[in-house]
Design an enzyme around this catalytic site. Structure first.
Site, mmCIF file in Angstrom:
data_model
loop_
_atom_site.group_PDB
_atom_site.id
_atom_site.type_symbol
_atom_site.label_atom_id
_atom_site.label_comp_id
_atom_site.label_asym_id
_atom_site.label_seq_id
_atom_site.Cartn_x
_atom_site.Cartn_y
_atom_site.Cartn_z
ATOM 1 N N GLU A 22 126.936 -30.380 17.875
ATOM 2 C CA GLU A 22 127.688 -30.442 19.121
ATOM 3 C C GLU A 22 126.798 -30.946 20.256
ATOM 4 O OE1 GLU A 22 129.763 -26.854 19.984
ATOM 5 O OE2 GLU A 22 130.971 -26.973 18.168
ATOM 6 N N PHE B 276 146.077 -16.419 30.228
ATOM 7 C CA PHE B 276 145.795 -16.617 28.809
ATOM 8 C C PHE B 276 145.309 -15.344 28.110
ATOM 9 C CE2 PHE B 276 145.098 -20.598 31.066
ATOM 10 C CZ PHE B 276 145.998 -21.417 30.421
ATOM 11 N N ASN C 116 126.684 -26.091 14.283
ATOM 12 C CA ASN C 116 127.475 -25.091 13.582
ATOM 13 C C ASN C 116 127.362 -25.351 12.088
ATOM 14 O OD1 ASN C 116 128.685 -23.569 15.797
ATOM 15 N ND2 ASN C 116 129.681 -25.503 16.304
ATOM 16 N N GLU D 271 124.298 -27.328 20.059
ATOM 17 C CA GLU D 271 124.060 -26.439 18.929
ATOM 18 C C GLU D 271 124.536 -27.124 17.666
ATOM 19 O OE1 GLU D 271 126.635 -22.979 18.783
ATOM 20 O OE2 GLU D 271 128.074 -23.970 20.082
ATOM 21 N N ASN E 204 135.620 -21.389 27.589
ATOM 22 C CA ASN E 204 134.678 -21.993 26.651
ATOM 23 C C ASN E 204 135.203 -22.044 25.226
ATOM 24 O OD1 ASN E 204 132.544 -22.329 28.652
ATOM 25 N ND2 ASN E 204 132.358 -20.108 28.568
ATOM 26 N N LYS F 2 120.569 -20.230 18.439
ATOM 27 C CA LYS F 2 120.663 -21.316 19.413
ATOM 28 C C LYS F 2 119.335 -21.594 20.112
ATOM 29 C CE LYS F 2 125.601 -20.805 20.231
ATOM 30 N NZ LYS F 2 126.682 -20.616 21.215
ATOM 31 N N GLU G 142 120.527 -22.196 30.219
ATOM 32 C CA GLU G 142 120.275 -23.622 30.265
ATOM 33 C C GLU G 142 121.048 -24.235 31.423
ATOM 34 O OE1 GLU G 142 121.548 -24.954 26.454
ATOM 35 O OE2 GLU G 142 123.663 -25.059 27.010
#
Length: 661
Positions: free
Chosen positions: A275, A348, A290, A288, A235, A116, A200
């Protein structure tokens, strides 16, 4: 074209690749660990090879064993799926060194985009919009805090080799930057074998938009529209759709062209995804790339009519793309919901165990289920807890959403906790209907976590009427069994009281052909169904409209699930309802003095000792499950009295870790 391929993956993506390969007449080889000996992908492949023990580090991440399996079985190529080794340049090189074909981009492209930090530098050079940040590796927590201050909070701490939501933390203060650096580093090391992280700027009110690209080995690259993936938790994406409600044609074209420019800059071939994070003013920045097939690729397949796995295979075999950018047309709307083995009511946390019942929605127009499980299969603690991907397509977003909600009502899973009710609640949320999405959607709408009260039914009387139908048919069946003696026939009453929480609804049930009419107050529900006692799905014509409810018998009542709502409803005679009102309410035991494990997992560490004073918010222990670290903190001030577990122990859900005085 290849005659035989090996799939270096497991679960639903392995089954997905097998399905396309079979349609193309290509034989398949599955690989499996000890935990997956009876897995669905093993059953569906033409051949299967065991490659190691249950932990992925001893099986699905061991490149040499996978390549050896391909060579031994005569496979000509390897499809990596997603996750595991799919974005490891060294694996792609090793595949090519073994004179096999890697069904994906070349090692150089993976290396360029898989890191990344380096990918952002390349993106900037290629003219792609990038987020302000510190792209070099960060040495320690102190440096992380220093850099975060220079960028300005909030910041995102991200694993350089990350993916799937692992190794990512948002920090809004120095303390959060320190905690986030530690957790992100640990998760990155555990999940990817690479502890590097970078920082970032975190874009407020962001949307997550990604562009599907596809390239061949002849210099052709196209983009296949976008996917909106803004509904996330931790995320990790929960619901994806194509197209996005937010993009106009001009922005779509700009993003697509930047994605293609980046792909061409690294000589990309195969399917890949670029993305972006998008702000409220349609400003967008590269996140990024993928270099693999995405989990959410089915929504793109629905709206384009293309099979991305087939195209990956054809490109890997040396064929040219059979179409150009001008030929790409988007048709209708598609939505994907990820069905996970997790407990929405416990923040979750993942759930493991056996799928005692597993019944996906019935085949229907515009409904697709991608899964790697079956009834009786195990959800293991070693891998991602995804059960299935439910995907729907319609002429527009409203139709795709309606089909999704109906399919979720039919998706019957028992044996593990799951998120179907939560998914239904998301689809029914007014904000989702408006398309007013950001990546903070779940955190903003459910700040205290998701609870049953967050998914109220829009018509509680319908649930009461359904319970009355179930009760009447059950009572009539029991009467035919126990009341056959002459003169001892059993009469089934028609007047009942439905008890739903604190509410009591007097109702009348009138037998009709193929069902009943249920009168509650001034409303009458016409219910027609062939349902019989014991069936878990109650498919019923409600006032002429077909709906489906999930039902379970509970003593003198029923548990009913519909539209994300769950209700326990007693159906009593008027006299029985009088007695029920007098029954005492049993209070749950007080467990506040215990720290309980919120999920099955590994106790990584305990941060306190017997006799130690702790304050609210102080770290007590860290539990890991499915490679996600969960820091357990004190919910009140207290003194540690007893420690019941030690680091390295495997914990069951609600197992005691420690208790306070």
């Amino acid at each position: 074209m290849f005659k035989k391929i090996l799939i270096a993956n497991r679960g639903e993506i392995a089954c997905r690749v097998i399905a396309t390969a079979r349609r193309m007449g290509i034989l398949t080889v599955a690989v499996y660990s000890d935990a997956d000996a009876d897995a669905r992908h093993v059953r569906e492949a033409d051949e299967a090879v065991k490659i190691g023990a249950a932990p992925s580090a001893q099986s699905y991440l061991v490149a040499d064993r996978i390549i050896e399996a391909a060579v031994q079985t005569g496979a000509e190529a390897i499809h990596p799926g997603y996750g595991f080794l799919s974005e490891k340049a060294d694996f792609a090189r090793a595949v090519e060194k073994a004179r096999l074909v890697f069904i994906g981009p070349g090692p150089e492209s993976i290396a360029a985009m898989g890191d990344k930090i380096e990918s952002k530098k390349l993106a900037k050079k290629a003219g792609v919009n990038t987020i302000p940040g510190h792209m070099d590796v960060i040495a320690d927590a102190d440096e992380a805090v220093k850099i975060a201050k220079s960028i300005g909070y909030p910041v995102m701490i991200k694993a350089s080799a990350g993916g799937g939501g692992k190794g990512m933390r948002v920090a809004r203060s120095d303390a959060e930057a320190r905690d986030g650096f530690r957790s992100a580093t640990n998760e990155a090391r555990s999940s990817f074998g690479d502890a590097r992280v970078f920082l970032e700027k975190f874009i407020e009110q962001p949307r997550h938009i990604e562009i599907q690209v596809l390239g061949d080995g002849h210099g052709n690259v196209v983009y296949l529209g976008e996917r909106e993936c803004s509904i996330q938790r931790r995320n990790q994406k929960v619901i994806e759709e194509a197209p996005s409600t937010f993009l106009d044609a001009k922005t779509r074209k700009a993003m697509g062209e930047q994605a293609v420019a980046l792909a061409k800059a690294v000589n990309y071939k195969s399917a890949g995804t670029v993305e972006f994070v998008m702000g409220a003013k349609h400003d967008f920045y590269f996140l990024e790339m993928n270099t693999r097939l995405q989990v959410e690729h089915p929504v793109t397949e629905f709206v384009t009519g293309l099979d991305l796995v087939e195209l990956m295979l054809r490109v890997a075999a040396g064929e040219k793309l059979p179409f150009a950018q001008k030929d790409v047309k988007l048709n209708g709307w598609a939505i994907e919901a990820r069905v996970y083995a997790e407990d929405p009511f416990r923040n979750f946390l993942p759930s493991i165990g056996r799928l005692t019942h597993y019944q996906p929605p019935a085949a229907a127009e515009g409904v697709r289920v991608d899964t790697g499980v079956y009834e009786g299969a195990e959800i293991s603690m070693y891998y991602d807890p995804m059960i299935a991907k439910l995907v729907t397509h319609g002429a527009d977003r409203e139709e795709a959403s309606a089909r999704m909600r109906a399919a979720l009502d039919e998706f019957y899973i028992r044996g593990v906790s799951h998120n179907i009710g939560f998914l239904s609640a998301l689809l029914a949320h007014p904000r989702f209907a408006k398309g007013a999405l950001t990546t903070a959607f779940i955190a903003e709408e459910y700040p205290e976590g998701f609870h049953p009260a967050d998914a109220p039914h829009d018509d509680p009387l319908l649930l009461a009427a359904a319970a009355a139908f179930l009760n009447q048919r059950t009572a009539e069946r029991e009467a035919t069994i126990s009341g056959r003696l002459p003169g001892r026939e059993r009469d089934v009453p028609r007047e009942w009281i439905a008890v739903l929480g604190s509410e009591r609804y007097p109702l009348t049930v009138t037998p009709m052909p193929d069902g009943y009419d249920v009168a509650i107050g001034d409303r009458t529900y016409s219910l027609r169904s062939a349902w019989q006692p014991g069936q878990p799905l109650f498919r019923v014509l409600l006032n002429g409209k077909l709906i489906c409810l999930q039902v379970e018998r509970l003593g003198v009542g029923f548990r009913v699930f519909h539209g994300g709502a769950q209700a326990d409803i007693k159906v009593l005679t008027p006299r029985g309802a009088e007695f029920d009102a007098l029954m005492p309410h049993k209070e749950p035991p007080d467990l506040s003095k215990y720290l309980l494990s919120p999920m099955p997992g590994l106790l990584v560490s305990i941060a306190v000792q017997t006799g130690q004073e702790v304050r609210v918010g102080e770290e007590l222990a860290v539990v890991e499950a499915m490679k996600m670290e969960n820091i357990l903190r004190a919910e009140r001030d207290g003194v540690v009295a007893v420690i019941h577990a030690k680091a390295g122990d495997s914990l069951a859900v609600d197992q005691k870790i420690l208790e306070f005085e």
